[in-house]
Design an enzyme around this catalytic site. Structure first.
Site, mmCIF file in Angstrom:
data_model
loop_
_atom_site.group_PDB
_atom_site.id
_atom_site.type_symbol
_atom_site.label_atom_id
_atom_site.label_comp_id
_atom_site.label_asym_id
_atom_site.label_seq_id
_atom_site.Cartn_x
_atom_site.Cartn_y
_atom_site.Cartn_z
ATOM 1 N N LYS A 10 5.016 -12.487 8.231
ATOM 2 C CA LYS A 10 4.855 -13.417 7.100
ATOM 3 C C LYS A 10 4.754 -14.881 7.563
ATOM 4 O O LYS A 10 5.088 -15.204 8.707
ATOM 5 C CB LYS A 10 6.032 -13.237 6.144
ATOM 6 C CG LYS A 10 6.074 -11.867 5.473
ATOM 7 C CD LYS A 10 7.149 -11.842 4.383
ATOM 8 C CE LYS A 10 7.212 -10.494 3.696
ATOM 9 N NZ LYS A 10 8.172 -10.510 2.562
ATOM 10 N N TYR A 50 1.134 -7.870 -4.371
ATOM 11 C CA TYR A 50 2.495 -7.734 -4.898
ATOM 12 C C TYR A 50 2.498 -7.499 -6.411
ATOM 13 O O TYR A 50 3.493 -7.789 -7.072
ATOM 14 C CB TYR A 50 3.315 -8.985 -4.553
ATOM 15 C CG TYR A 50 3.806 -9.022 -3.112
ATOM 16 C CD1 TYR A 50 4.732 -8.097 -2.637
ATOM 17 C CD2 TYR A 50 3.352 -10.001 -2.224
ATOM 18 C CE1 TYR A 50 5.191 -8.139 -1.327
ATOM 19 C CE2 TYR A 50 3.803 -10.043 -0.904
ATOM 20 C CZ TYR A 50 4.728 -9.106 -0.467
ATOM 21 O OH TYR A 50 5.182 -9.133 0.833
ATOM 22 N N PHE A 58 11.247 -13.486 -9.018
ATOM 23 C CA PHE A 58 10.835 -14.048 -7.730
ATOM 24 C C PHE A 58 9.327 -13.947 -7.481
ATOM 25 O O PHE A 58 8.848 -14.355 -6.416
ATOM 26 C CB PHE A 58 11.597 -13.367 -6.581
ATOM 27 C CG PHE A 58 11.419 -11.865 -6.513
ATOM 28 C CD1 PHE A 58 10.343 -11.293 -5.860
ATOM 29 C CD2 PHE A 58 12.340 -11.025 -7.122
ATOM 30 C CE1 PHE A 58 10.174 -9.915 -5.800
ATOM 31 C CE2 PHE A 58 12.187 -9.639 -7.062
ATOM 32 C CZ PHE A 58 11.098 -9.090 -6.399
ATOM 33 N N ARG A 86 10.635 0.630 8.769
ATOM 34 C CA ARG A 86 11.706 0.058 7.948
ATOM 35 C C ARG A 86 13.013 -0.042 8.749
ATOM 36 O O ARG A 86 13.769 -0.996 8.588
ATOM 37 C CB ARG A 86 11.887 0.857 6.658
ATOM 38 C CG ARG A 86 10.688 0.628 5.714
ATOM 39 C CD ARG A 86 10.758 1.453 4.468
ATOM 40 N NE ARG A 86 11.716 0.947 3.497
ATOM 41 C CZ ARG A 86 11.487 -0.080 2.685
ATOM 42 N NH1 ARG A 86 10.336 -0.720 2.729
ATOM 43 N NH2 ARG A 86 12.398 -0.454 1.818
ATOM 44 N N THR A 92 15.907 -5.792 3.382
ATOM 45 C CA THR A 92 15.087 -6.860 2.791
ATOM 46 C C THR A 92 15.790 -8.214 2.874
ATOM 47 O O THR A 92 15.178 -9.225 3.198
ATOM 48 C CB THR A 92 14.787 -6.535 1.302
ATOM 49 O OG1 THR A 92 14.167 -5.250 1.246
ATOM 50 C CG2 THR A 92 13.879 -7.568 0.667
ATOM 51 N N ASN A 113 11.467 -13.584 4.573
ATOM 52 C CA ASN A 113 12.153 -12.565 5.374
ATOM 53 C C ASN A 113 11.309 -12.016 6.533
ATOM 54 O O ASN A 113 11.487 -10.890 6.963
ATOM 55 C CB ASN A 113 12.706 -11.449 4.486
ATOM 56 C CG ASN A 113 11.631 -10.707 3.722
ATOM 57 O OD1 ASN A 113 10.466 -11.075 3.776
ATOM 58 N ND2 ASN A 113 12.014 -9.648 3.037
ATOM 59 N N HIS A 116 7.002 -7.714 6.361
ATOM 60 C CA HIS A 116 6.893 -6.743 5.263
ATOM 61 C C HIS A 116 6.707 -5.359 5.865
ATOM 62 O O HIS A 116 6.105 -5.214 6.937
ATOM 63 C CB HIS A 116 5.683 -7.071 4.378
ATOM 64 C CG HIS A 116 5.318 -5.966 3.428
ATOM 65 N ND1 HIS A 116 5.985 -5.777 2.237
ATOM 66 C CD2 HIS A 116 4.388 -4.977 3.516
ATOM 67 C CE1 HIS A 116 5.469 -4.711 1.633
ATOM 68 N NE2 HIS A 116 4.495 -4.213 2.380
ATOM 69 N N GLU A 127 -1.797 -0.133 0.790
ATOM 70 C CA GLU A 127 -1.666 -1.478 1.371
ATOM 71 C C GLU A 127 -2.604 -1.663 2.556
ATOM 72 O O GLU A 127 -3.207 -2.737 2.714
ATOM 73 C CB GLU A 127 -0.204 -1.717 1.770
ATOM 74 C CG GLU A 127 0.701 -1.825 0.545
ATOM 75 C CD GLU A 127 2.175 -1.951 0.870
ATOM 76 O OE1 GLU A 127 2.982 -2.071 -0.051
ATOM 77 O OE2 GLU A 127 2.535 -1.933 2.069
#
Ligand code: CMP
Length: 141
Positions: A10, A50, A58, A86, A92, A113, A116, A127
């Protein structure tokens, strides 16, 4: 179980100069990078990507942040790729992420964070398809 997942390094991590370090974590965790590219997501792309979070408190902050500067999108391959990635990135919220995970080591907040990861095989396929053409993936298989 599928062998594909989708990742984003990100804007916070790219800005902090952590792209290479996080890419190295990907390789060290034995993912094969099928495709990767540095992009500057448009607001419309972030809103589409998203879309499942539209209406949440958010959502605006998230989509503005994700379109604020460069990020790296990646299609990753490994056995049980979704759960493996993950585990590699951690919770998260970086404050809840286990030591040694990417979010523990590189992220500053739940909104920024660092990375993703897809949450299911079905979403991984969607995705990857959102950001990569078939040709971009097949050429690396
Ligand atoms: P990501 O894995 O990219 O998927 C959705 C993102 O929404 C998530 O990472 C967080 O960055 C963000 N997010 C989730 N919950 C919150 C929250 N409570 N406040 C701000 N951002 C959030």
């Amino acid at each position: 179980m599928s062998n594909l997942t989708f990742a984003i390094i990100k804007p916070d991590a790219v800005k902090n100069g952590d792209t290479g370090k996080i890419y190295d974590r990907i390789i060290s965790a034995e993912f094969k990078v099928l495709s990767a590219k540095l992009i500057n997501m448009t607001l419309a792309q972030a809103q589409g990507f998203y879309g499942v979070h539209a209406g949440k408190p958010f959502y605006d902050e998230l989509t503005e942040f994700m379109s604020s500067s460069q990020s790296m999108v990646l299609a990753l391959e490994k056995d049980n790729a979704v759960s493996a990635w993950r585990e590699t990135i951690g919770a998260t919220n970086p404050k809840e992420a286990d030591a040694g995970t990417i979010r523990h080591d590189f992220a500053t907040s739940i909104g920024e964070n660092a990375v993703h990861g897809s949450d299911s095989d079905e979403n991984a396929r969607k995705e990857i398809g959102f950001f990569f053409s078939e040709a971009e993936l097949i050429s690396n298989q």
